[in-house]
Motif scaffolding. Sequence first.
Motif, PDB file in Angstrom:
ATOM      1  N   PRO A 178     -66.866   6.519  95.289  1.00 21.80           N
ATOM      2  CA  PRO A 178     -66.438   7.740  95.967  1.00 21.80           C
ATOM      3  C   PRO A 178     -67.595   8.549  96.544  1.00 21.80           C
ATOM      4  CG  PRO A 178     -66.415   8.051  93.607  1.00 21.80           C
ATOM      5  CD  PRO A 178     -66.714   6.606  93.830  1.00 21.80           C
ATOM      6  N   VAL A 179     -67.274   9.403  97.507  1.00 25.00           N
ATOM      7  CA  VAL A 179     -68.249  10.327  98.090  1.00 25.00           C
ATOM      8  C   VAL A 179     -68.501  11.448  97.085  1.00 25.00           C
ATOM      9  CG1 VAL A 179     -68.606  12.062  99.903  1.00 25.00           C
ATOM     10  CG2 VAL A 179     -67.575   9.844 100.461  1.00 25.00           C
ATOM     11  N   PHE A 180     -69.782  11.792  96.867  1.00 19.93           N
ATOM     12  CA  PHE A 180     -70.065  12.934  95.989  1.00 19.93           C
ATOM     13  C   PHE A 180     -70.643  14.108  96.779  1.00 19.93           C
ATOM     14  CE2 PHE A 180     -74.146  10.653  95.819  1.00 19.93           C
ATOM     15  CZ  PHE A 180     -75.071  11.692  95.947  1.00 19.93           C
ATOM     16  N   LEU A 181     -71.080  13.860  98.035  1.00 17.98           N
ATOM     17  CA  LEU A 181     -71.591  14.945  98.866  1.00 17.98           C
ATOM     18  C   LEU A 181     -71.297  14.649 100.329  1.00 17.98           C
ATOM     19  CD1 LEU A 181     -74.001  17.450  98.579  1.00 17.98           C
ATOM     20  CD2 LEU A 181     -74.970  15.849 100.202  1.00 17.98           C
ATOM     21  N   SER A 182     -70.757  15.638 101.040  1.00 17.03           N
ATOM     22  CA  SER A 182     -70.521  15.468 102.470  1.00 17.03           C
ATOM     23  C   SER A 182     -71.364  16.476 103.239  1.00 17.03           C
ATOM     24  CB  SER A 182     -69.040  15.641 102.817  1.00 17.03           C
ATOM     25  OG  SER A 182     -68.620  16.956 102.551  1.00 17.03           O
ATOM     26  N   VAL A 183     -71.831  16.067 104.415  1.00 17.33           N
ATOM     27  CA  VAL A 183     -72.689  16.906 105.254  1.00 17.33           C
ATOM     28  C   VAL A 183     -71.974  17.126 106.580  1.00 17.33           C
ATOM     29  CG1 VAL A 183     -74.998  17.165 106.236  1.00 17.33           C
ATOM     30  CG2 VAL A 183     -74.673  15.775 104.179  1.00 17.33           C
ATOM     31  N   THR A 184     -71.467  18.325 106.787  1.00 18.94           N
ATOM     32  CA  THR A 184     -70.693  18.614 107.995  1.00 18.94           C
ATOM     33  C   THR A 184     -71.237  19.848 108.708  1.00 18.94           C
ATOM     34  OG1 THR A 184     -69.130  19.901 106.672  1.00 18.94           O
ATOM     35  CG2 THR A 184     -68.562  17.603 107.095  1.00 18.94           C
ATOM     36  N   VAL A 185     -70.989  19.903 110.008  1.00 19.36           N
ATOM     37  CA  VAL A 185     -71.376  21.065 110.803  1.00 19.36           C
ATOM     38  C   VAL A 185     -70.125  21.878 111.092  1.00 19.36           C
ATOM     39  CG1 VAL A 185     -72.402  21.864 112.963  1.00 19.36           C
ATOM     40  CG2 VAL A 185     -73.294  19.803 111.851  1.00 19.36           C
ATOM     41  N   PRO A 186     -70.091  23.158 110.724  1.00 22.67           N
ATOM     42  CA  PRO A 186     -68.909  23.988 110.971  1.00 22.67           C
ATOM     43  C   PRO A 186     -68.545  24.031 112.448  1.00 22.67           C
ATOM     44  CG  PRO A 186     -70.461  25.120 109.526  1.00 22.67           C
ATOM     45  CD  PRO A 186     -71.161  23.894 110.041  1.00 22.67           C
ATOM     46  N   ALA A 187     -67.239  24.146 112.732  1.00 23.50           N
ATOM     47  CA  ALA A 187     -66.746  24.165 114.118  1.00 23.50           C
ATOM     48  C   ALA A 187     -67.405  25.269 114.927  1.00 23.50           C
ATOM     49  CB  ALA A 187     -65.229  24.339 114.123  1.00 23.50           C
ATOM     50  N   ALA A 188     -67.661  26.421 114.310  1.00 20.60           N
ATOM     51  CA  ALA A 188     -68.273  27.546 115.025  1.00 20.60           C
ATOM     52  C   ALA A 188     -69.661  27.183 115.539  1.00 20.60           C
ATOM     53  CB  ALA A 188     -68.357  28.767 114.105  1.00 20.60           C
ATOM     54  N   VAL A 189     -70.432  26.448 114.726  1.00 22.77           N
ATOM     55  CA  VAL A 189     -71.775  26.040 115.137  1.00 22.77           C
ATOM     56  C   VAL A 189     -71.696  25.052 116.297  1.00 22.77           C
ATOM     57  CG1 VAL A 189     -73.896  24.881 114.409  1.00 22.77           C
ATOM     58  CG2 VAL A 189     -72.713  26.433 112.843  1.00 22.77           C
ATOM     59  N   VAL A 190     -70.739  24.122 116.196  1.00 21.02           N
ATOM     60  CA  VAL A 190     -70.565  23.121 117.257  1.00 21.02           C
ATOM     61  C   VAL A 190     -70.193  23.802 118.569  1.00 21.02           C
ATOM     62  CG1 VAL A 190     -69.206  21.144 118.029  1.00 21.02           C
ATOM     63  CG2 VAL A 190     -69.894  21.311 115.626  1.00 21.02           C
ATOM     64  N   SER A 191     -69.260  24.760 118.525  1.00 19.27           N
ATOM     65  CA  SER A 191     -68.817  25.435 119.755  1.00 19.27           C
ATOM     66  C   SER A 191     -69.933  26.278 120.354  1.00 19.27           C
ATOM     67  CB  SER A 191     -67.578  26.292 119.481  1.00 19.27           C
ATOM     68  OG  SER A 191     -67.862  27.275 118.506  1.00 19.27           O
ATOM     69  N   GLU A 192     -70.752  26.888 119.484  1.00 20.54           N
ATOM     70  CA  GLU A 192     -71.887  27.679 119.982  1.00 20.54           C
ATOM     71  C   GLU A 192     -72.890  26.787 120.694  1.00 20.54           C
ATOM     72  OE1 GLU A 192     -73.645  29.818 116.804  1.00 20.54           O
ATOM     73  OE2 GLU A 192     -71.853  31.011 116.393  1.00 20.54           O
ATOM     74  N   GLU A 193     -73.125  25.623 120.105  1.00 21.68           N
ATOM     75  CA  GLU A 193     -74.067  24.692 120.739  1.00 21.68           C
ATOM     76  C   GLU A 193     -73.513  24.209 122.073  1.00 21.68           C
ATOM     77  OE1 GLU A 193     -74.765  21.646 117.890  1.00 21.68           O
ATOM     78  OE2 GLU A 193     -76.186  22.808 116.711  1.00 21.68           O
ATOM     79  N   GLY A 194     -72.187  23.974 122.113  1.00 19.46           N
ATOM     80  CA  GLY A 194     -71.555  23.527 123.372  1.00 19.46           C
ATOM     81  C   GLY A 194     -71.651  24.597 124.434  1.00 19.46           C
ATOM     82  N   ALA A 195     -71.425  25.833 124.053  1.00 14.08           N
ATOM     83  CA  ALA A 195     -71.500  26.948 125.013  1.00 14.08           C
ATOM     84  C   ALA A 195     -72.906  27.097 125.525  1.00 14.08           C
ATOM     85  CB  ALA A 195     -71.025  28.248 124.346  1.00 14.08           C
ATOM     86  N   ALA A 196     -73.881  26.944 124.633  1.00 16.54           N
ATOM     87  CA  ALA A 196     -75.287  27.070 125.047  1.00 16.54           C
ATOM     88  C   ALA A 196     -75.652  25.972 126.030  1.00 16.54           C
ATOM     89  CB  ALA A 196     -76.192  27.012 123.807  1.00 16.54           C
ATOM     90  N   ALA A 197     -75.129  24.776 125.780  1.00 22.40           N
ATOM     91  CA  ALA A 197     -75.419  23.655 126.671  1.00 22.40           C
ATOM     92  C   ALA A 197     -74.809  23.896 128.042  1.00 22.40           C
ATOM     93  CB  ALA A 197     -74.865  22.363 126.069  1.00 22.40           C
ATOM     94  N   GLU A 198     -73.553  24.402 128.042  1.00 22.12           N
ATOM     95  CA  GLU A 198     -72.879  24.680 129.320  1.00 22.12           C
ATOM     96  C   GLU A 198     -73.622  25.771 130.080  1.00 22.12           C
ATOM     97  OE1 GLU A 198     -68.803  25.587 128.658  1.00 22.12           O
ATOM     98  OE2 GLU A 198     -68.365  23.634 127.741  1.00 22.12           O
ATOM     99  N   GLY A 199     -74.102  26.792 129.353  1.00 21.96           N
ATOM    100  CA  GLY A 199     -74.865  27.865 129.985  1.00 21.96           C
ATOM    101  C   GLY A 199     -76.125  27.338 130.602  1.00 21.96           C
ATOM    102  N   GLY A 200     -76.741  26.389 129.925  1.00 21.07           N
ATOM    103  CA  GLY A 200     -77.970  25.805 130.441  1.00 21.07           C
ATOM    104  C   GLY A 200     -77.694  25.002 131.691  1.00 21.07           C
TER     105      GLY A 200
END
Length: 203
Positions: A178-200
């Motif tokens: 079984p998995v004992f640790l998961s590493v995920t990026v919150p949706a808010a961080v992903v959307s912020e990065e996407g917005a920054a990329a679009e702005g660029g």
Amino acid sequence: MKVVAFERSLQGTGASRRLRNAGKTPAIVYGATAEPQLIELDHNALFHALKKEAFHSSILDLEIAGKSQQVLLRDVQYHPWKQIILHVDFQRVDPSKKIHTKVPLHFLNQETSKAVKQGGAVLTHVMNEVDLVCLPANLPEFIEVDLTNVEVGKSLHVKDLNLPKGVELAPHVEQENPVFLSVTVPAAVVSEEGAAAEGGDAA
């Protein structure tokens, strides 16, 4: 860790209630080749010992009438709403036979891991302990997990654990892995990065 206990001869609800009223906790020690033995422990000392992680995952030296035996804590029964320990079970340990028990995971360098600092990831502890099999002498107090180089999007499975020599995963745990640790990026961080990329791109 050393635990001092005393023999008790009376059992039953009434006897247990009288023990608790006297500041004692009824318990039993069983296993190996000896007969189960009824014992009692000082409630306050036991209450404080149970707050220590090692008390739950280490081989304990249980002293009864001046004689010591090695045991594992197997079960604790608490009162539903009062801070009272109702009963404790200890299992005797045979030094020559492997034991099956849970050992806590200690996560190191979580705040400084690359996934958190550079990727804005959230580390989720799916498991905080793991089932292990080993000889009593090889039982680790805990298993360390270094998260310094953990990667975003990756999950760590129990087979990724660095176990000490002579220590194995319990068969059913190894099979399931079984998995004992998961590493995920919150949706808010992903959307912020996407917005920054679009702005660029717009610039």
